[in-house]
Design a protein around this motif. Structure first.
Motif, PDB file in Angstrom:
ATOM      1  N   TYR A 325       0.823  -1.208   0.000  1.00 10.98           N
ATOM      2  CA  TYR A 325       0.000   0.000   0.000  1.00 10.98           C
ATOM      3  C   TYR A 325       0.858   1.260   0.000  1.00 10.98           C
ATOM      4  O   TYR A 325       0.457   2.290  -0.547  1.00 10.98           O
ATOM      5  N   ARG A 326       2.040   1.182   0.580  1.00 12.30           N
ATOM      6  CA  ARG A 326       2.931   2.337   0.673  1.00 12.30           C
ATOM      7  C   ARG A 326       3.293   2.874  -0.717  1.00 12.30           C
ATOM      8  O   ARG A 326       3.508   4.077  -0.885  1.00 12.30           O
ATOM      9  N   GLY A 327       3.374   2.008  -1.687  1.00 16.89           N
ATOM     10  CA  GLY A 327       3.785   2.422  -3.023  1.00 16.89           C
ATOM     11  C   GLY A 327       2.645   2.779  -3.959  1.00 16.89           C
ATOM     12  O   GLY A 327       2.895   3.071  -5.147  1.00 16.89           O
ATOM     13  N   ARG A 328       1.423   2.777  -3.463  1.00 17.24           N
ATOM     14  CA  ARG A 328       0.290   3.074  -4.340  1.00 17.24           C
ATOM     15  C   ARG A 328       0.358   4.522  -4.831  1.00 17.24           C
ATOM     16  O   ARG A 328       0.623   5.452  -4.071  1.00 17.24           O
ATOM     17  N   ASN A 329       0.093   4.682  -6.117  1.00 18.30           N
ATOM     18  CA  ASN A 329       0.157   6.017  -6.736  1.00 18.30           C
ATOM     19  C   ASN A 329      -0.766   6.032  -7.943  1.00 18.30           C
ATOM     20  O   ASN A 329      -0.346   6.196  -9.086  1.00 18.30           O
ATOM     21  N   ALA A 330      -2.064   5.853  -7.674  1.00 22.77           N
ATOM     22  CA  ALA A 330      -3.049   5.686  -8.740  1.00 22.77           C
ATOM     23  C   ALA A 330      -3.124   6.882  -9.669  1.00 22.77           C
ATOM     24  O   ALA A 330      -3.470   6.732 -10.855  1.00 22.77           O
ATOM     25  N   LEU A 331      -2.811   8.067  -9.173  1.00 27.13           N
ATOM     26  CA  LEU A 331      -2.907   9.272 -10.002  1.00 27.13           C
ATOM     27  C   LEU A 331      -1.600   9.588 -10.722  1.00 27.13           C
ATOM     28  O   LEU A 331      -1.532  10.560 -11.482  1.00 27.13           O
ATOM     29  N   GLY A 332      -0.570   8.790 -10.483  1.00 28.93           N
ATOM     30  CA  GLY A 332       0.703   9.008 -11.169  1.00 28.93           C
ATOM     31  C   GLY A 332       1.369  10.315 -10.801  1.00 28.93           C
ATOM     32  O   GLY A 332       1.962  10.978 -11.656  1.00 28.93           O
ATOM     33  N   HIS A 333       1.315  10.679  -9.509  1.00 33.52           N
ATOM     34  CA  HIS A 333       1.937  11.916  -9.055  1.00 33.52           C
ATOM     35  C   HIS A 333       3.381  11.650  -8.624  1.00 33.52           C
ATOM     36  O   HIS A 333       3.622  10.792  -7.775  1.00 33.52           O
ATOM     37  N   HIS A 334       4.333  12.402  -9.191  1.00 38.97           N
ATOM     38  CA  HIS A 334       5.743  12.145  -8.904  1.00 38.97           C
ATOM     39  C   HIS A 334       6.545  13.399  -8.623  1.00 38.97           C
ATOM     40  O   HIS A 334       7.765  13.324  -8.440  1.00 38.97           O
ATOM     41  N   ALA A 335       5.921  14.564  -8.565  1.00 39.02           N
ATOM     42  CA  ALA A 335       6.669  15.801  -8.345  1.00 39.02           C
ATOM     43  C   ALA A 335       7.287  15.805  -6.948  1.00 39.02           C
ATOM     44  O   ALA A 335       6.654  15.386  -5.975  1.00 39.02           O
ATOM     45  N   PRO A 336       8.517  16.286  -6.823  1.00 41.60           N
ATOM     46  CA  PRO A 336       9.158  16.345  -5.493  1.00 41.60           C
ATOM     47  C   PRO A 336       8.573  17.475  -4.657  1.00 41.60           C
ATOM     48  O   PRO A 336       8.034  18.456  -5.182  1.00 41.60           O
ATOM     49  N   LEU A 337       8.685  17.343  -3.346  1.00 35.05           N
ATOM     50  CA  LEU A 337       8.258  18.408  -2.454  1.00 35.05           C
ATOM     51  C   LEU A 337       9.236  19.574  -2.556  1.00 35.05           C
ATOM     52  O   LEU A 337      10.451  19.365  -2.508  1.00 35.05           O
ATOM     53  N   PRO A 338       8.740  20.795  -2.687  1.00 36.73           N
ATOM     54  CA  PRO A 338       9.638  21.951  -2.806  1.00 36.73           C
ATOM     55  C   PRO A 338      10.300  22.284  -1.472  1.00 36.73           C
ATOM     56  O   PRO A 338       9.811  21.935  -0.397  1.00 36.73           O
ATOM     57  N   ASP A 339      11.389  23.020  -1.556  1.00 38.94           N
ATOM     58  CA  ASP A 339      12.162  23.335  -0.350  1.00 38.94           C
ATOM     59  C   ASP A 339      11.356  24.130   0.662  1.00 38.94           C
ATOM     60  O   ASP A 339      11.487  23.911   1.879  1.00 38.94           O
TER      61      ASP A 339
END
Length: 508
Positions: A325-339
């Protein structure tokens, strides 16, 4: 998960840092031996591996050391680099028992040790086996919180009048969604319990200063401590909430005031998650307040839903869904968190709502559930940030955040990364909702009704950009299809999408 034992005699009992209440040492079925010696291990590697909020590190260490002081000569308290090193310092091959830990990593560790017997989990209302039987009976997929909550209420005879729910309804949300009182800077309620720091807190703060000099990195500010670090303090906080704040909790539980971040919320989540309070005693105290006429049913039901409904539900789903479940990403979101988000930097942010809440997190390691879900989580969802990174951020930056808490809350509830296995729709909104439920929009440089232009609200524009990006999926969902059709009425959609693309991860 069955434990293994090694030598004869009384087994010592290992207490993790979130198992600090007396119910973790109560003997009997599934419990430790009576008067068993206690082992506690303070492992610095936990804080080296990840950049936790300093107020959270302070609270956890203070709570552990307060518990050790209470136990006196009964406890062997080891300060070391890793848990395995701590076990070596404890020495010998003597048997240990431990209550089922709250994370898979900790469970993996204790299960790998021949000398450790893993006992059933404590600090929750429903045994794992009972939940699994219930969930399997639901088909294992659409496990809705409302169905689970009613099942728990019936099974524990909680807020029930015979076979009927107290007050004639299972759910009093209709009465618990009031916007904040107009013109109010704060709710007219008694202040929450505030603990007083002591010499243990002084020692913890000194140690954290030394760790930072040695290269351990934290985020956020530390102090003064706002949350209970002992059983005595937790009981005092529970008493003050039930007697002076619970009655006003319900109506405004979803409202936000810039000058009153606590509102009527209990501030008991960290005490529950450290194990200082048992959920059974918490909900029983709340129910007694209703039955004695000291709190209305809508407030009591709303609070009971948080503890016996949502908290219990999230705990069970963490184990039921499994590690994948930790790796679920149904929406395909991959942007990194900004600083600016990672650093809890409100000064970098123009949007008043986000700046206000980021400052609260920076200063206290806490906000209530609406800023978490509808501001921080909603913004992450709209910007397409990686749900795994968002989960990690919430875990590290909140005093009540643990792996079991944040994984279902963020992956399922906040980021919809499981595609609807846990909730029926993505939880996000435009600025109109924020404006209705808070006083945050008035002084803001952006306007909640503007979709485009210099004053376009980042939540309003972000909402429509999110809907457009996932149009095909959301059009098939009955709870979002109407909003998707609304895209066709936006004459400025092309401009909105172009401006959102240009915005990127510039601080809103």
């Amino acid at each position: 998960m069955a434990g293994r034992s090694g030598g004869a005699g009384t087994a010592a009992h290992w207490l993790f840092g979130d198992q600090l209440g007396p119910h973790f040492l109560t003997p009997g079925e599934g419990g430790p031996d009576r008067d068993a010696p206690v082992v506690m291990i303070e492992a610095r590697s936990v804080f080296r591996r990840r950049r936790f909020h300093r107020a959270k590190a302070h609270l956890v260490l203070s709570a552990m050391r307060h518990r050790a002081a209470e136990l006196g000569d009964r406890v062997r308290y080891v300060r070391c680099e890793t848990y395995r090193e701590g076990l070596r310092q404890v020495g010998g091959e003597g048997r240990l028992t431990v209550c089922h830990p709250t994370s898979r990593a900790a469970l993996g560790l204790v299960s790998s040790l021949d000398r450790v017997t893993v006992l059933p989990a404590r600090g929750f209302l429903v045994p794992h086996a009972d939940f699994r039987a219930w969930a399997d009976g639901q088909g294992g997929q659409k496990l809705r919180q409302e169905d689970f909550y009613r099942w728990v209420r019936r099974g524990h005879d909680l807020l029930m009048d015979g076979t009927d729910p107290a007050g004639g309804r299972w759910n009093h949300d209709h009465d618990n969604r009031e916007p904040p009182p107009k013109g109010a800077r704060a709710l007219d309620v008694a202040a929450p319990y505030r603990p007083r720091e002591d010499e243990i807190d002084d020692e913890v703060r000194s140690d954290l200063d030394r760790w930072e000099r040695d290269g351990v990195r934290f985020v956020g500010r530390d102090g003064p401590r706002r949350f209970p670090a002992s059983r005595r303090e937790a009981l005092a906080a529970l008493k003050r909430f039930v007697e002076h704040r619970l009655a006003d909790f319900g109506p405004y539980e979803d409202a936000v005031l810039a000058g009153d971040p606590v509102m009527s919320h209990s501030l008991l989540s960290s005490s529950l998650n450290l194990g200082l309070l048992d959920p059974a005693e918490v909900v029983e105290r709340a129910e007694r307040a209703w039955r004695s006429g000291d709190a209305p049913v809508n407030s009591v039901e709303g609070f009971v839903r948080q503890v016996a409904g949502w908290r219990e539900y999230v705990w069970q789903l963490y184990w039921y869904f499994g590690e994948e479940y930790r790796g679920r990403n149904a929406l395909g979101h991959h942007a990194p968190l900004p600083d600016w988000f990672l650093e809890l930097d409100p000064d970098a942010v123009t949007a008043n709502c986000l700046a206000t809440v980021l400052a609260q997190v920076r200063d206290t390691g806490w906000t209530h559930h609406i800023p978490r879900l509808m501001l921080l989580g909603s913004h992450a969802l709209q910007r397409g940030w990686d749900p795994r990174a968002v989960t990690d951020w919430f875990h590290r930056c909140f005093v009540d955040g643990y792996d079991w808490v944040m994984l279902p809350n963020v992956v399922g509830m906040s980021q919809y990364a499981d595609g609807g296995r846990m909730t029926t729709k993505p939880y996000t909104s435009g600025g109109a909702y924020i404006n209705r439920m808070s006083d945050l929009c008035g002084p803001c440089a952006y306007r909640p009704g503007d979709r485009v232009g210099e004053r376009a609200c980042p939540f309003t524009a972000g909402y429509w950009a999110f809907m457009a990006r996932h149009r095909e999926r959301l059009a098939r969902n009955p709870r979002t299809s109407r909003a998707v059709h609304g895209l066709d009425r936006l004459t400025d959609l092309d401009r909105l999408l172009a401006e959102e693309h240009d915005r990127g991860d510039t601080p809103p």
